[in-house]
Each structure stands twice: as C-alpha cells, then as structure tokens.
Design a protein around this motif. Structure first.
Motif, mmCIF file in Angstrom:
data_model
loop_
_atom_site.group_PDB
_atom_site.id
_atom_site.type_symbol
_atom_site.label_atom_id
_atom_site.label_comp_id
_atom_site.label_asym_id
_atom_site.label_seq_id
_atom_site.Cartn_x
_atom_site.Cartn_y
_atom_site.Cartn_z
ATOM 1 N N PRO A 49 0.826 -1.219 0.000
ATOM 2 C CA PRO A 49 0.000 0.000 0.000
ATOM 3 C C PRO A 49 0.859 1.267 0.000
ATOM 4 C CG PRO A 49 -0.874 -1.590 1.563
ATOM 5 C CD PRO A 49 0.438 -2.144 1.090
ATOM 6 N N GLY A 50 0.578 2.149 -0.933
ATOM 7 C CA GLY A 50 1.321 3.401 -1.041
ATOM 8 C C GLY A 50 2.500 3.333 -1.985
ATOM 9 N N SER A 51 2.921 2.123 -2.368
ATOM 10 C CA SER A 51 4.030 1.982 -3.306
ATOM 11 C C SER A 51 3.576 2.349 -4.726
ATOM 12 C CB SER A 51 4.565 0.545 -3.312
ATOM 13 O OG SER A 51 5.436 0.324 -2.238
ATOM 14 N N THR A 52 4.516 2.831 -5.504
ATOM 15 C CA THR A 52 4.242 3.114 -6.909
ATOM 16 C C THR A 52 4.822 1.974 -7.747
ATOM 17 O OG1 THR A 52 6.282 4.425 -6.982
ATOM 18 C CG2 THR A 52 4.204 5.603 -6.611
ATOM 19 N N PRO A 53 4.160 1.603 -8.847
ATOM 20 C CA PRO A 53 4.625 0.451 -9.631
ATOM 21 C C PRO A 53 6.043 0.587 -10.155
ATOM 22 C CG PRO A 53 2.373 1.014 -10.240
ATOM 23 C CD PRO A 53 2.866 2.123 -9.343
ATOM 24 N N CYS A 54 6.421 1.823 -10.614
ATOM 25 C CA CYS A 54 7.714 1.959 -11.292
ATOM 26 C C CYS A 54 8.446 3.257 -11.014
ATOM 27 C CB CYS A 54 7.511 1.839 -12.806
ATOM 28 S SG CYS A 54 7.481 0.158 -13.422
ATOM 29 N N ASP A 55 7.861 4.153 -10.224
ATOM 30 C CA ASP A 55 8.413 5.501 -10.116
ATOM 31 C C ASP A 55 9.858 5.537 -9.612
ATOM 32 O OD1 ASP A 55 5.861 6.076 -10.869
ATOM 33 O OD2 ASP A 55 5.511 7.622 -9.358
ATOM 34 N N ASP A 56 10.232 4.623 -8.718
ATOM 35 C CA ASP A 56 11.585 4.649 -8.149
ATOM 36 C C ASP A 56 12.656 4.367 -9.200
ATOM 37 O OD1 ASP A 56 10.387 5.118 -5.757
ATOM 38 O OD2 ASP A 56 11.415 3.531 -4.676
ATOM 39 N N TYR A 57 12.420 3.370 -10.027
ATOM 40 C CA TYR A 57 13.409 2.955 -11.022
ATOM 41 C C TYR A 57 12.729 2.795 -12.382
ATOM 42 C CZ TYR A 57 15.772 1.722 -6.669
ATOM 43 O OH TYR A 57 16.309 1.757 -5.412
#
Length: 228
Positions: free
Chosen positions: A146-154
């Motif tokens: 919950p709260g994570s983004t699918p790809c935004d970090d990498y």
C-alpha cells in the motif's frame, strides 16, 4: 529358524537414519525452507517469514510463470557482502543439522525471493506515473505494498526480456533492489537466468500466525497471459 530380534538401540538408529535420509531426499528434490531476508516483498511476505519452496516441478521442465513468487540464486552482484554472524557453537551445530535435513534455512544462504513479472520474449514497460505493462497490457497488481508506486523509483522505460531469463520485482516497489534497479545500474543487466531459479514459494510456513498459501494472481484480470 526364528529370527533374532535386534537390540532396541539398533532399531532406533535405523529409524533415525531412515528419517534423515527421507528428510534429505525431500530437501534435495521436493521442498526446502527459505527465510525472508528483507522487507522487499511486503505485504505478501514479512521479514523473518519462512516459506516452503517447491523444487519438484522444475525437475520436470516446468518454467516459472508470470505472477509466481520464486526463490533464485544470486545472478551476480545482487546481494551485498555480509560479515559472518557470531553465534554460539552449540546453536551453530544445531542449525547445521536442521539445515542439512531441510527443516531450517541456511544461515549463509545466497538466494533471493521476488515475483516474476515477465518471462523470456516479453516486453516490459516501466515508466513514472504508469502501471507496469507486459506486452502492452497494463498489469493489475493487488499485491503491491500500500502506497508503493509500480515503477516511479526505477523507471527503466521499455525492456525486452531475453529468452530463458526472467524480469522480477519485489511487491514493496519502493524498497526493492530488483530487476529495475540492476538494469539501471548496468544497462542490459537485471535479468535472472531461468537456470538460477530454485523453485516457487507456495506457502508461508512460519510463524504459524501468518500461515497462508501463495497462489499465483491473475495479474491481467480476466485476460489470458500474453505471449509474443
């Protein structure tokens, strides 16, 4: 001629030997325990959970499928070097025995656990502000933390997975050095050879309060897997 009965301690030794051989056989060919080393698979798996890994089906040629949680050997450079832990000699001996028969993970295991997102021949799209796409189909990923983004970090853009390789990600996308991270660190890398896969994690076995199966989700809704 009546059969001579063996002493009770001989019977006990035989039983223990048979039990050890059976346990070793199960560990070698069927099921092995694996300890979750980090938070990269939350909330599906918590750090310290113990899962059971199916090692049998790969022996019959079955290859990992999209959506499966798999344990695999380090392809090279995925795991940091760790200093050996200082433990009591008796405890080390007990753990070695339990590890040998497959009832406890090794204290120096060099394996990782991630979710298979794409297989050989697939095209992965991973961009900021967008869901992960495989072969142009957006993935429905209810397992993401919950709260994570699918790809935004990498955000790796568009990547083609080589044959006999996998593209894997952690469920806690903002806390997982997975295929995305390693691909950005070294373009053309980040793929896991299928031969490195030990097996599929199919159940959380410990602690008992978290016992649960690990089914393969329908990541594309009702759509069948898309193969190029």
């Amino acid at each position: 001629m009546p059969r001579t009965k063996r002493p009770w301690w001989v019977e006990l030794l035989v039983l223990v030997a048979v039990a050890l051989l059976l346990s070793l056989g199960i560990k070698t060919f069927f099921v092995q325990a694996f300890s979750i080393p980090s938070a990269s698979m939350q909330n599906t798996l918590q750090e310290g959970d113990r899962v059971l890994v199916d090692k049998l089906t790969p022996l019959f040629g079955a290859e990992p499928q999209r959506g499966e949680v798999v344990v695999f050997r380090d392809p090279g450079g995925w795991l940091p070097e760790q200093a050996p832990e200082k433990t009591n000699a008796v405890l080390r001996g007990a753990q070695s025995i339990l590890t040998f028969v497959g009832l406890m993970p090794s204290s120096n295991e060099k394996d990782l656990i991630k979710r298979v997102i794409a297989v050989g021949g697939d095209t992965v799209e991973c961009n900021i502000g967008s869901p992960v796409k495989v072969n142009g189909v957006p993935l429905d990923e209810p397992y993401i933390y919950p709260g994570s983004t699918p790809c935004d970090d990498y955000p790796v853009g568009t990547v083609k997975v080589p044959q006999d390789h996998l593209w894997v990600m952690g469920d806690h996308r903002n806390d997982s050095w997975d295929s995305r991270y390693h691909h950005l660190q070294k373009p053309g890398d980040g793929f896991v050879p299928v031969d490195n896969v030990i097996g599929r994690a199919f159940v959380v076995a410990w602690p008992v309060t978290r016992w649960d199966t690990l089914p393969v989700p329908a990541t594309k809704g009702s759509s069948p897997p898309v193969r190029p």
